[in-house]
Design a protein around this motif. Structure first.
Motif, PDB file in Angstrom:
ATOM      1  N   LEU A 104      17.472  18.780  11.707  1.00 49.00           N
ATOM      2  CA  LEU A 104      17.305  19.113  13.242  1.00 49.00           C
ATOM      3  C   LEU A 104      18.682  18.995  14.028  1.00 49.00           C
ATOM      4  O   LEU A 104      18.827  19.970  14.828  1.00 49.00           O
ATOM      5  CB  LEU A 104      16.036  18.224  13.907  1.00 49.00           C
ATOM      6  N   ALA A 105      19.463  17.905  13.803  1.00 48.36           N
ATOM      7  CA  ALA A 105      20.483  17.984  14.620  1.00 48.36           C
ATOM      8  C   ALA A 105      21.659  19.013  14.025  1.00 48.36           C
ATOM      9  O   ALA A 105      22.527  19.481  14.937  1.00 48.36           O
ATOM     10  CB  ALA A 105      21.252  16.453  14.325  1.00 48.36           C
ATOM     11  N   ASP A 106      21.657  19.359  12.802  1.00 53.37           N
ATOM     12  CA  ASP A 106      22.569  20.219  12.227  1.00 53.37           C
ATOM     13  C   ASP A 106      22.034  21.524  12.770  1.00 53.37           C
ATOM     14  O   ASP A 106      23.181  22.435  13.003  1.00 53.37           O
ATOM     15  CB  ASP A 106      22.702  20.090  10.696  1.00 53.37           C
ATOM     16  N   LEU A 107      20.964  22.005  12.768  1.00 55.48           N
ATOM     17  CA  LEU A 107      20.625  22.964  13.547  1.00 55.48           C
ATOM     18  C   LEU A 107      21.030  23.320  14.786  1.00 55.48           C
ATOM     19  O   LEU A 107      21.263  24.374  15.116  1.00 55.48           O
ATOM     20  CB  LEU A 107      19.003  23.209  13.312  1.00 55.48           C
ATOM     21  N   PHE A 108      20.925  22.301  15.464  1.00 56.00           N
ATOM     22  CA  PHE A 108      21.540  22.288  17.020  1.00 56.00           C
ATOM     23  C   PHE A 108      22.918  22.660  17.098  1.00 56.00           C
ATOM     24  O   PHE A 108      23.392  23.282  17.870  1.00 56.00           O
ATOM     25  CB  PHE A 108      20.986  21.046  17.786  1.00 56.00           C
ATOM     26  N   VAL A 109      23.589  21.902  16.323  1.00 59.75           N
ATOM     27  CA  VAL A 109      25.218  22.213  16.219  1.00 59.75           C
ATOM     28  C   VAL A 109      25.373  23.521  15.572  1.00 59.75           C
ATOM     29  O   VAL A 109      26.499  24.102  16.352  1.00 59.75           O
ATOM     30  CB  VAL A 109      25.809  21.297  15.034  1.00 59.75           C
ATOM     31  N   THR A 110      24.514  24.376  15.247  1.00 55.00           N
ATOM     32  CA  THR A 110      24.829  25.722  14.830  1.00 55.00           C
ATOM     33  C   THR A 110      24.986  26.445  16.394  1.00 55.00           C
ATOM     34  O   THR A 110      25.629  27.752  16.387  1.00 55.00           O
ATOM     35  CB  THR A 110      23.576  26.304  14.345  1.00 55.00           C
ATOM     36  N   GLY A 111      24.555  26.013  17.477  1.00 58.43           N
ATOM     37  CA  GLY A 111      24.532  26.754  18.868  1.00 58.43           C
ATOM     38  C   GLY A 111      26.343  26.814  19.086  1.00 58.43           C
ATOM     39  O   GLY A 111      26.543  27.728  19.798  1.00 58.43           O
ATOM     40  N   TYR A 112      26.932  25.819  18.294  1.00 52.97           N
ATOM     41  CA  TYR A 112      28.499  25.659  18.685  1.00 52.97           C
ATOM     42  C   TYR A 112      29.084  26.967  18.165  1.00 52.97           C
ATOM     43  O   TYR A 112      29.946  27.689  18.638  1.00 52.97           O
ATOM     44  CB  TYR A 112      28.818  24.463  17.961  1.00 52.97           C
ATOM     45  N   TYR A 113      28.469  27.159  16.764  1.00 53.58           N
ATOM     46  CA  TYR A 113      29.162  28.583  16.067  1.00 53.58           C
ATOM     47  C   TYR A 113      28.675  29.611  16.875  1.00 53.58           C
ATOM     48  O   TYR A 113      29.375  30.782  17.011  1.00 53.58           O
ATOM     49  CB  TYR A 113      28.438  28.746  14.600  1.00 53.58           C
ATOM     50  N   ILE A 114      27.324  30.216  17.069  1.00 51.72           N
ATOM     51  CA  ILE A 114      26.981  31.057  17.574  1.00 51.72           C
ATOM     52  C   ILE A 114      27.651  31.294  19.212  1.00 51.72           C
ATOM     53  O   ILE A 114      27.940  32.514  19.491  1.00 51.72           O
ATOM     54  CB  ILE A 114      25.453  30.781  17.883  1.00 51.72           C
ATOM     55  N   LEU A 139      22.485  22.099  23.692  1.00 48.24           N
ATOM     56  CA  LEU A 139      21.945  21.663  22.389  1.00 48.24           C
ATOM     57  C   LEU A 139      22.820  21.314  21.318  1.00 48.24           C
ATOM     58  O   LEU A 139      22.649  20.562  20.584  1.00 48.24           O
ATOM     59  CB  LEU A 139      21.005  23.001  21.862  1.00 48.24           C
ATOM     60  N   SER A 140      23.952  22.062  21.289  1.00 47.51           N
ATOM     61  CA  SER A 140      24.953  21.929  20.445  1.00 47.51           C
ATOM     62  C   SER A 140      25.732  20.432  20.611  1.00 47.51           C
ATOM     63  O   SER A 140      25.951  19.874  19.532  1.00 47.51           O
ATOM     64  CB  SER A 140      26.021  22.861  20.498  1.00 47.51           C
ATOM     65  N   VAL A 141      25.913  20.157  21.659  1.00 52.03           N
ATOM     66  CA  VAL A 141      26.308  18.891  22.004  1.00 52.03           C
ATOM     67  C   VAL A 141      25.443  17.673  21.728  1.00 52.03           C
ATOM     68  O   VAL A 141      25.646  16.595  21.090  1.00 52.03           O
ATOM     69  CB  VAL A 141      26.884  18.684  23.270  1.00 52.03           C
ATOM     70  N   LEU A 142      24.056  17.802  21.925  1.00 53.86           N
ATOM     71  CA  LEU A 142      23.119  16.875  21.614  1.00 53.86           C
ATOM     72  C   LEU A 142      23.027  16.710  19.986  1.00 53.86           C
ATOM     73  O   LEU A 142      22.947  15.612  19.665  1.00 53.86           O
ATOM     74  CB  LEU A 142      21.769  17.381  21.985  1.00 53.86           C
ATOM     75  N   GLY A 143      23.266  17.884  19.272  1.00 58.35           N
ATOM     76  CA  GLY A 143      23.028  17.772  17.757  1.00 58.35           C
ATOM     77  C   GLY A 143      24.601  17.270  17.278  1.00 58.35           C
ATOM     78  O   GLY A 143      24.402  16.352  16.138  1.00 58.35           O
ATOM     79  N   TYR A 144      25.432  17.649  18.011  1.00 59.46           N
ATOM     80  CA  TYR A 144      26.758  16.958  17.672  1.00 59.46           C
ATOM     81  C   TYR A 144      27.065  15.304  17.683  1.00 59.46           C
ATOM     82  O   TYR A 144      27.621  14.754  16.982  1.00 59.46           O
ATOM     83  CB  TYR A 144      28.016  17.439  18.419  1.00 59.46           C
ATOM     84  N   SER A 188      21.712  10.009  22.104  1.00 61.36           N
ATOM     85  CA  SER A 188      22.324  11.434  22.221  1.00 61.36           C
ATOM     86  C   SER A 188      22.194  12.275  23.320  1.00 61.36           C
ATOM     87  O   SER A 188      22.783  12.824  23.993  1.00 61.36           O
ATOM     88  CB  SER A 188      21.918  12.302  20.936  1.00 61.36           C
ATOM     89  N   LEU A 189      20.868  12.142  23.742  1.00 61.91           N
ATOM     90  CA  LEU A 189      20.531  12.803  24.959  1.00 61.91           C
ATOM     91  C   LEU A 189      21.124  12.438  25.972  1.00 61.91           C
ATOM     92  O   LEU A 189      21.482  13.162  26.979  1.00 61.91           O
ATOM     93  CB  LEU A 189      18.878  12.861  25.209  1.00 61.91           C
ATOM     94  N   ALA A 190      21.038  11.046  26.222  1.00 62.27           N
ATOM     95  CA  ALA A 190      21.866  10.266  27.576  1.00 62.27           C
ATOM     96  C   ALA A 190      23.177  10.715  27.336  1.00 62.27           C
ATOM     97  O   ALA A 190      23.781  11.306  28.505  1.00 62.27           O
ATOM     98  CB  ALA A 190      21.756   8.731  27.292  1.00 62.27           C
ATOM     99  N   ASP A 191      23.961  10.773  26.373  1.00 65.15           N
ATOM    100  CA  ASP A 191      25.253  11.405  26.427  1.00 65.15           C
ATOM    101  C   ASP A 191      25.568  12.857  26.705  1.00 65.15           C
ATOM    102  O   ASP A 191      26.589  13.127  27.484  1.00 65.15           O
ATOM    103  CB  ASP A 191      25.922  10.944  24.970  1.00 65.15           C
ATOM    104  N   THR A 192      24.758  13.585  26.326  1.00 67.04           N
ATOM    105  CA  THR A 192      24.549  14.847  26.482  1.00 67.04           C
ATOM    106  C   THR A 192      24.324  15.175  28.239  1.00 67.04           C
ATOM    107  O   THR A 192      24.932  16.145  28.566  1.00 67.04           O
ATOM    108  CB  THR A 192      23.467  15.788  25.709  1.00 67.04           C
ATOM    109  N   VAL A 193      23.479  14.399  28.660  1.00 68.44           N
ATOM    110  CA  VAL A 193      23.166  14.573  30.220  1.00 68.44           C
ATOM    111  C   VAL A 193      24.501  14.245  31.007  1.00 68.44           C
ATOM    112  O   VAL A 193      24.471  15.046  31.790  1.00 68.44           O
ATOM    113  CB  VAL A 193      22.047  13.721  30.527  1.00 68.44           C
ATOM    114  N   LEU A 194      25.072  13.228  30.383  1.00 64.76           N
ATOM    115  CA  LEU A 194      26.412  12.765  30.968  1.00 64.76           C
ATOM    116  C   LEU A 194      27.491  13.613  30.814  1.00 64.76           C
ATOM    117  O   LEU A 194      28.029  14.026  31.919  1.00 64.76           O
ATOM    118  CB  LEU A 194      26.915  11.450  30.598  1.00 64.76           C
TER     119      LEU A 194
END
Length: 361
Positions: A104-114, A139-144, A188-194
């Protein structure tokens, strides 16, 4: 991209006639106008000639061509992993939950490529509003963040499997695994919100720019920097140590019984997850070393040319650091006998695949 006072002042300095206007000092008093100057008052002929060098062409090729190929592979591969695990495991064990979280995390990282592909090919307008600025890479930062943390959990579990196999089931129960996965995604969510909070949207003559301005939120920016260093470097270090322990244990996995050497068989799950960890270490280590060097030894005063050199070097290393998010599906198929069997059962649950299977057999 992160801007600070020192960097901006050097960008606006007279660097071999790079800037065409002589009245730029009047625009450096206000941070917003400084960023506007940074994006609108270059001698673009000089900049474009500089960006035509080979390293920048390589960077553009990676983002404009390979990024979409990686995105497609990652979406299909990690989506398939999630589908197989969700359908084939009615009662998830800790390993299945960790692999599902990783996919699931790797799938979110795909947003970085897209995002990189669409932005660099002009499919995304450079006129983001404030909401786009804060959410377009959410989402990509969350997955990252979640991907290396989940890999750390997998590494620790595999170490326990090879070192104390008789205790691992009691240590990593289903409830413990669920708690650990939820903890990973909460962090991860807390860091992404920050990350979204310290993003700032500024208007320029050519559109919008989304930047991080440390002097506006110095405390928050410092906290975000510390968290990033911990998540990247500590997670990487734990994975390296666990990988070494697992390899060493597997190389010495024989016990002597009545004068005979009896080797303990290596489980396909352990072998495949160890390979996933090795691939992660190989592709992420250059990025970690580069970030560590820039954090500790990189000079603070840089010219515009040095800045763009840093941007392209960082982009290329970050691109390769994400390759591990794409390769997991191939590793599971090549080394995971159980995953291949579950994949076969998953595909045969669809009528069209059953018909093809009967025709072949």
């Amino acid at each position: 991209m992160s801007l600070n006072n020192t960097t901006i002042e050097n960008f606006l300095a007279d660097d071999e006639g790079f800037y065409a206007d002589d009245d730029r000092e009047a625009n450096t008093t206000d941070l917003t106008s400084t960023v506007l100057v940074f994006h609108t008052r270059y001698n673009w002929d000089v900049l474009l000639a500089f960006l035509e060098e080979l390293r920048f062409k390589v960077g553009r090729f990676l983002w404009e061509r390979l990024s979409i190929a990686f995105a497609i592979i990652s979406v299909i591969g990690n989506g398939f992993i999630i589908a197989v695990l969700a359908k084939g495991n009615k009662h998830f064990c800790s390993t299945s939950l960790f692999i599902l979280s990783l996919a699931l995390a790797d799938l979110f990282v795909t947003g970085y490529y897209i995002e990189g592909f669409f932005y660099n090919n002009g499919y995304i307008l450079n006129s983001y509003n404030s909401l786009d600025c804060k959410l377009r890479l959410f989402l990509s930062v969350l997955g990252y963040d979640a991907s290396p943390l989940t890999l750390t959990l997998i590494s620790i579990e595999r170490v326990c499997c090879v070192v104390v196999p008789h205790k691992v089931k009691n240590m990593f129960t289903r409830k413990v695994a669920i708690f650990l996965v939820l903890a990973v995604w909460t962090i991860s969510l807390a860091d992404t919100v920050l990350f979204a909070y310290i993003k700032r949207h500024l208007r320029t003559a050519s559109g919008g720019v989304c930047v991080i301005i440390p002097i506006e939120t110095p405390v928050t920016y410092m906290i975000k920097t510390v968290i990033d260093v911990i998540l990247k470097n500590v997670g990487w270090l734990v994975n390296v140590i666990c990988t070494i322990i697992i390899i060493r244990s597997l190389l010495h996995n024989s016990v002597v019984r009545k004068g005979k050497s009896v080797k303990t068989p290596v489980k396909s799950v352990t072998l495949s997850l160890l390979t996933v960890n090795i691939v992660y270490v190989l592709f992420v280590t250059p990025m970690v070393m580069y970030d560590g060097y820039n954090l500790l030894f990189a000079p603070r005063h840089v010219s515009i040319f040095e800045f763009y050199n840093h941007v392209i070097e960082h982009a290329i290393l970050k691109f390769f650091s994400h390759i591990n998010n794409v390769l997991n599906i191939f590793i599971y198929f090549l080394l995971g006998a159980k995953f291949r069997q579950e994949s076969k059962e998953f595909l045969l649950s669809f009528k069209v695949f059953r018909m093809c299977h009967h025709k072949i057999t």
